[in-house]
Enzyme design. Structure first.
Site, mmCIF file in Angstrom:
data_model
loop_
_atom_site.group_PDB
_atom_site.id
_atom_site.type_symbol
_atom_site.label_atom_id
_atom_site.label_comp_id
_atom_site.label_asym_id
_atom_site.label_seq_id
_atom_site.Cartn_x
_atom_site.Cartn_y
_atom_site.Cartn_z
ATOM 1 N N SER A 116 1.263 -4.729 -9.049
ATOM 2 C CA SER A 116 2.136 -4.491 -10.180
ATOM 3 C C SER A 116 1.439 -3.799 -11.351
ATOM 4 C CB SER A 116 2.770 -5.809 -10.607
ATOM 5 O OG SER A 116 3.983 -5.568 -11.254
ATOM 6 N N ASP B 38 -4.018 9.293 -10.083
ATOM 7 C CA ASP B 38 -3.244 10.526 -10.048
ATOM 8 C C ASP B 38 -3.793 11.577 -11.003
ATOM 9 O OD1 ASP B 38 -1.649 9.394 -8.157
ATOM 10 O OD2 ASP B 38 0.227 9.538 -9.289
ATOM 11 N N LYS C 30 4.100 -3.396 -5.461
ATOM 12 C CA LYS C 30 5.232 -3.886 -6.256
ATOM 13 C C LYS C 30 5.491 -2.898 -7.383
ATOM 14 C CE LYS C 30 7.022 -7.682 -9.062
ATOM 15 N NZ LYS C 30 7.132 -7.017 -10.374
#
Length: 444
Positions: A321, A332, A346
């Site tokens: 999460s 990224d 999640k």
């Protein structure tokens, strides 16, 4: 975390990974609803049932409610007479099960209090971490926290807790001991303490508010390399400020690179994960959330990074999460190299509401995506360097957590190599920061 002193307020917050997220805001809907039902239904369990239904009706991320006729559900709920709170709680849980969403859930008052205590990053206690020693069969102090009543009273690591308020601890587990040690701020607690080479003695301590440490950090000197090792256990109410302190102090010690350990971190405050991402990332997207109407909110870095030194992140299948938001943002943007195993997966955000009787409900309100638009729900984040421990290595780390973040930790050792090999995104030209640079344990 700010909470209302009014027992009939509706406290709404967004949260991730089973713990409440950052900003507590009062729900105008909740307050209005509470005023309207308080007079008519103040003592009726039906008030709780209807409040939960209306909150889900307004916020739940799936407007089809898992292909259910939600109005018919309400008629069915309100056609019944509930003779007790427990009967109402059972009805609520059954209805929420129909959404087929394990993260939308009801909490009785004790469960709700436990959740808010955990996520606030504060507890009422004496400031010790303790474990159950399998050899001596005694509750043993692992650490007395800085500036705590325990430290001021001279409690030391290795001390054994023989009795709590006169109750022997010989057959007591950690959970039972923690309930006795925690209590109202300002109340007095007496511990009977055993110390090697001394006769046992009694210590009186006054409970106070304790900030639970969720960030641990250290300078590791690996040959000519100076490595800042930081372990973040969860994204609680004080995690961001503790992380800021860790980065700043390690920067002041002239580290060459960082290792951020998120293994076993179940998540926590949404805002904390964003704030911490900004400490590492000077520019770029952090996370995008999408609500049930398709409304999208993109959060970006704002040129407030505390460091641009190379960074490795350690993750495993229990990194979930909020941990995945932070990892996804830094991965990224090529700000960090990620080492370990695929994360939990999640990608849902919940809001939490306090109900009229002190119980609570968590409701999934949004889906989130990494900066590249990746949906990690049920998929997790794939690390740049896949690393799986043998059973022997895992047992060694589990039985001796002091090895974490050392060269005897395979994850950490692999991170050192990856930091030398990985091609990081070139940092933006920025002016120097003006900011100041085993055993189960319980925080009590």
């Amino acid at each position: 975390m700010n909470q209302s002193a009014k027992p009939y307020s509706s406290l709404q917050v967004a949260f991730l990974g089973g713990v409440i997220a950052t900003t507590a805001t009062f729900s105008a809907f909740g307050l209005a609803w509470c005023r309207s039902v308080k007079a008519a239904l103040q003592d009726s369990p039906k008030a709780i049932v209807d409040q939960v239904w209306q909150l889900v009706d307004r916020e739940y991320v799936d407007s089809s409610f898992n292909q259910q006729d939600w109005q018919a559900v309400r008629r069915r709920l309100l056609s019944k007479d509930y003779t007790s709170q427990e009967e109402a709680y059972t009805a609520i849980r059954k209805v929420l099960e129909g959404l087929n969403d394990p993260y939308t859930r009801f909490m009785d008052p004790n469960q709700y209090k436990s959740l808010t205590t955990q996520t606030s990053g504060e507890i009422s206690g004496i400031g010790v971490r303790m474990e159950f020693d399998d050899t001596t069969r005694q509750l043993t102090i692992v650490e007395a926290l800085d500036n705590s009543p325990a430290m001021r009273a001279g409690i030391k690591a290795g001390d054994e807790i023989l009795a709590i308020n006169g109750k022997p601890t010989r057959q007591m587990n950690l959970e039972e001991a923690s309930k006795l040690i925690r209590g109202k701020v300002g109340t007095i607690l007496t511990l009977q303490v055993g110390r090697q080479g001394q006769r046992y003695f009694n210590v009186k301590l006054t409970r106070t508010t304790i900030e639970v440490p969720t960030v641990n950090y250290a300078l590791r000197e690996e040959g000519k390399r100076r490595v800042g090792y930081i372990r973040l256990r969860e994204f609680s109410g004080h995690a961001a400020e503790q992380m800021r302190k860790a980065i700043s102090e390690l920067e002041a010690k002239k580290v060459d690179e960082f290792v951020l350990d998120l293994r076993g971190n179940p998540g926590g405050l949404l805002g904390a994960s964003i704030e911490i991402a900004k400490m590492w990332l000077d520019d770029g997207d952090i996370v995008r959330t999408v609500d049930r109407k398709g409304g999208s909110k993109q959060t970006q870095a704002d040129r407030t990074a505390l460091t641009n030194k190379p960074l490795a992140i350690l993750v495993d299948d229990r990194s979930a999460s909020a941990s995945e938001i932070l990892t996804g943002a830094l991965k990224d943007n090529k700000r960090a190299v990620v080492i370990g195993t695929k994360t939990f997966g999640k990608a849902l955000v919940q809001s939490v509401h306090e109900l009229v009787d002190g119980s609570g409900v968590a409701i999934t309100i949004a889906h989130y995506y990494t900066p590249k638009g990746t949906d990690i729900n049920h998929k997790g984040i794939t690390p740049d360097v896949d690393l799986r421990l043998t059973d022997s290595q895992r047992r060694q780390l589990d039985t001796n957590p002091n090895l974490l973040g050392t060269t005897k930790d395979p994850y950490y050792s692999r991170a050192l190599r990856a930091l030398s090999e990985y091609k990081f995104a070139q940092p933006l030209e920025t002016k120097p920061s003006e900011q100041p640079i085993g055993a189960q344990t319980f925080n009590l």
